[in-house]
Write an enzyme that holds these catalytic residues in place. Structure first.
Site, PDB file in Angstrom:
ATOM      1  N   ASP A 146      19.409 -11.121  26.633  1.00 12.77           N
ATOM      2  CA  ASP A 146      19.673 -12.556  26.722  1.00 12.77           C
ATOM      3  C   ASP A 146      18.411 -13.307  26.294  1.00 12.77           C
ATOM      4  OD1 ASP A 146      17.951 -12.529  28.902  1.00 12.77           O
ATOM      5  OD2 ASP A 146      19.540 -12.630  30.385  1.00 12.77           O
ATOM      6  N   GLY A 167      16.591 -15.536  27.725  1.00 11.71           N
ATOM      7  CA  GLY A 167      15.623 -15.989  28.718  1.00 11.71           C
ATOM      8  C   GLY A 167      15.854 -17.428  29.137  1.00 11.71           C
ATOM      9  N   GLY A 168      16.801 -18.091  28.480  1.00 13.24           N
ATOM     10  CA  GLY A 168      17.050 -19.498  28.782  1.00 13.24           C
ATOM     11  C   GLY A 168      17.449 -19.738  30.217  1.00 13.24           C
ATOM     12  N   GLY A 203      27.020 -20.988  31.170  1.00 18.39           N
ATOM     13  CA  GLY A 203      27.092 -22.099  32.105  1.00 18.39           C
ATOM     14  C   GLY A 203      28.216 -22.024  33.105  1.00 18.39           C
ATOM     15  N   ASP A 251      28.576  -9.246  31.989  1.00 16.99           N
ATOM     16  CA  ASP A 251      27.389  -8.705  32.661  1.00 16.99           C
ATOM     17  C   ASP A 251      27.252  -9.424  33.989  1.00 16.99           C
ATOM     18  OD1 ASP A 251      24.655 -10.560  32.793  1.00 16.99           O
ATOM     19  OD2 ASP A 251      26.150 -11.287  31.370  1.00 16.99           O
ATOM     20  N   CYS A 265      37.141   8.190  43.457  1.00 21.07           N
ATOM     21  CA  CYS A 265      35.997   8.064  42.550  1.00 21.07           C
ATOM     22  C   CYS A 265      35.376   9.428  42.313  1.00 21.07           C
ATOM     23  CB  CYS A 265      34.964   7.105  43.141  1.00 21.07           C
ATOM     24  SG  CYS A 265      33.500   6.884  42.106  1.00 21.07           S
ATOM     25  N   CYS A 288      32.266   9.818  40.881  1.00 25.42           N
ATOM     26  CA  CYS A 288      30.840   9.666  40.601  1.00 25.42           C
ATOM     27  C   CYS A 288      30.018  10.659  41.429  1.00 25.42           C
ATOM     28  CB  CYS A 288      30.380   8.228  40.872  1.00 25.42           C
ATOM     29  SG  CYS A 288      30.121   7.811  42.613  1.00 25.42           S
ATOM     30  N   CYS A 345      30.057   9.961  45.279  1.00 21.51           N
ATOM     31  CA  CYS A 345      31.304  10.274  45.985  1.00 21.51           C
ATOM     32  C   CYS A 345      31.600  11.775  46.008  1.00 21.51           C
ATOM     33  CB  CYS A 345      32.461   9.503  45.360  1.00 21.51           C
ATOM     34  SG  CYS A 345      32.363   7.724  45.663  1.00 21.51           S
ATOM     35  N   HIS A 372      27.230   4.475  42.556  1.00 19.93           N
ATOM     36  CA  HIS A 372      28.648   4.281  42.859  1.00 19.93           C
ATOM     37  C   HIS A 372      29.155   2.916  42.405  1.00 19.93           C
ATOM     38  CE1 HIS A 372      32.555   4.141  44.602  1.00 19.93           C
ATOM     39  NE2 HIS A 372      32.217   2.957  45.103  1.00 19.93           N
TER      40      HIS A 372
END
Length: 376
Positions: free
Chosen positions: A99, A101-102, A222, A272, A310, A312, A315, A341
């Site tokens: 991004d 940085g704004g 925004g 994100d 799950c 992962c 788990c 997780h």
């Protein structure tokens, strides 16, 4: 909202399947293909907090996000360039979006001044004075060797009045044009950012102005800054029909599971948010049965896995009782296992969304999660 029949013929982004406005696509970058919709774990300072790059590979992340502001201040974009770029620096060889940085600069309201040239700000670390311009923000991201770069924009706070928002929009558009001209390396993708606050006419105006610049993709900025969910969805519904169908759409900083699902339904491709990693460190964990806080007493003797659905590492290997023990005793391993997780949950959610779109069953998928995360 336009939904043309057939696939995008773009060299960068191809739409493979649709269900209503929801899309499954492929975004091509220098470091590989990203399947969309996609969730990008946030590695602000060149690290997904508590995880190694091996961990992040293992949970199936296809792309991560890092932050221009923080990496510019420490260790410095020029040092990272000298050391071979951010991918080599952090041993991550899949795509990276940075991004501008704004958002970080504008959150430092007491430490910055906005001019037409750019933003003068003082470091939150040592108070030193710096300036971000549309041009040098692109230069910084090119030094980092990002796959996807974002333009400098002003993120207007929720509640800002009409005149302030209108003037901010004009500045953001001027900055976007300058940023587009500043890019030197066309192999690095560049996304424009739609602003306009919470005024429908300004959102539309921003979308029209920014999409007149032939960016590789478009972000909606925004939002998720304190407004009610209904307002956020209204702004999305107003903005998305004005964005090119055949280019990726990125909703910045939105990360509650149901918000992601609603946005996918409206035609968003990329997301994100720090929520899954931050909540993991606070003991709040997402499961296929709902959200839980692992510190609760009810888990003290619970020998079952965190999420029976799950697969992962957390788990497959550890019980709720053990995870509670790690969290309540402040063991550092708690951060790692919880973060693995939560990110696995988010990435699996996105995979399920892609499959539901391919099967034309997105409404069923949405209903299932609406019941589980009704309070979100």
């Amino acid at each position: 909202m336009s939904n043309p029949i057939g696939k995008s013929m773009s060299d960068i982004f191809e739409i493979l399947h649709t269900d209503g406005y929801a899309r499954v696509g492929r975004l091509k970058t220098r470091h590989g293909i990203v399947n969309t919709p996609i969730f990008m774990p946030v590695g602000t300072r060149g690290s997904i907090k508590a995880l190694s790059s091996h961990d992040v590979y293992s949970i199936g992340a296809e792309i991560i996000l890092s932050n221009t502001y923080h990496l510019y201040l420490r260790p410095g974009d020029k040092l990272i360039k000298e050391l071979g770029g951010l991918h080599k620096f952090m041993n991550w060889h899949r795509p990276i979006l940075t991004d501008s940085g704004g958002f970080q600069v504008f959150s430092l309201s007491a430490l910055r001044e906005i001019t037409e040239q750019g933003v003068v700000f003082r470091s939150h670390i040592d108070g030193s004075k710096h300036i971000f311009t549309p041009e040098n923000v692109i230069e910084i991201q090119e030094n980092l060797k990002s796959d996807i770069m974002m333009v400098l924009d002003e993120c207007v706070p929720y509640g800002a009045d009409y005149n302030y928002t209108k003037n901010s929009l004009k500045l953001t558009t001027k900055w976007a044009n300058r940023a587009y001209l500043a890019r030197k390396d066309s192999t690095k993708l560049l996304f424009g950012i739609i602003q306009g606050g919470f005024y429908p006419d300004l959102r539309k105006q921003s979308a029209i102005q920014i999409t007149e610049i032939p960016f590789d993709g478009y972000a909606i900025g925004g939002l998720s800054v304190g407004e009610p969910k209904e307002v956020m969805l209204d702004m999305l519904s107003i903005t998305l029909p004005l964005l090119p169908w055949d280019k990726p759409r990125y909703l910045m900083g939105v990360g509650k599971p149901m918000d992601i699902i609603y946005a996918i339904e409206l035609g968003v491709d990329m997301f994100d948010c720090v929520l899954p990693t931050r909540n993991a460190r606070n003991g709040t964990l997402y499961t296929s049965l709902g959200k839980i806080n692992i510190k609760r007493k009810e888990f003290k003797k619970d020998d079952s896995p965190l999420d029976p659905n799950c697969n992962c590492y957390t788990c497959k290997n550890f019980s709720k009782a053990y995870l509670r023990h790690l969290y309540t005793t402040k063991e550092l391993l708690s951060y790692r296992l919880n973060t693995i997780h939560n990110l696995a949950f988010y990435l699996n959610l996105i995979k399920e969304a892609r499959l539901a779109i391919k099967q034309k069953k997105f409404s069923t998928f949405k209903s299932k999660f609406s019941n589980i995360f009704a309070e979100e």
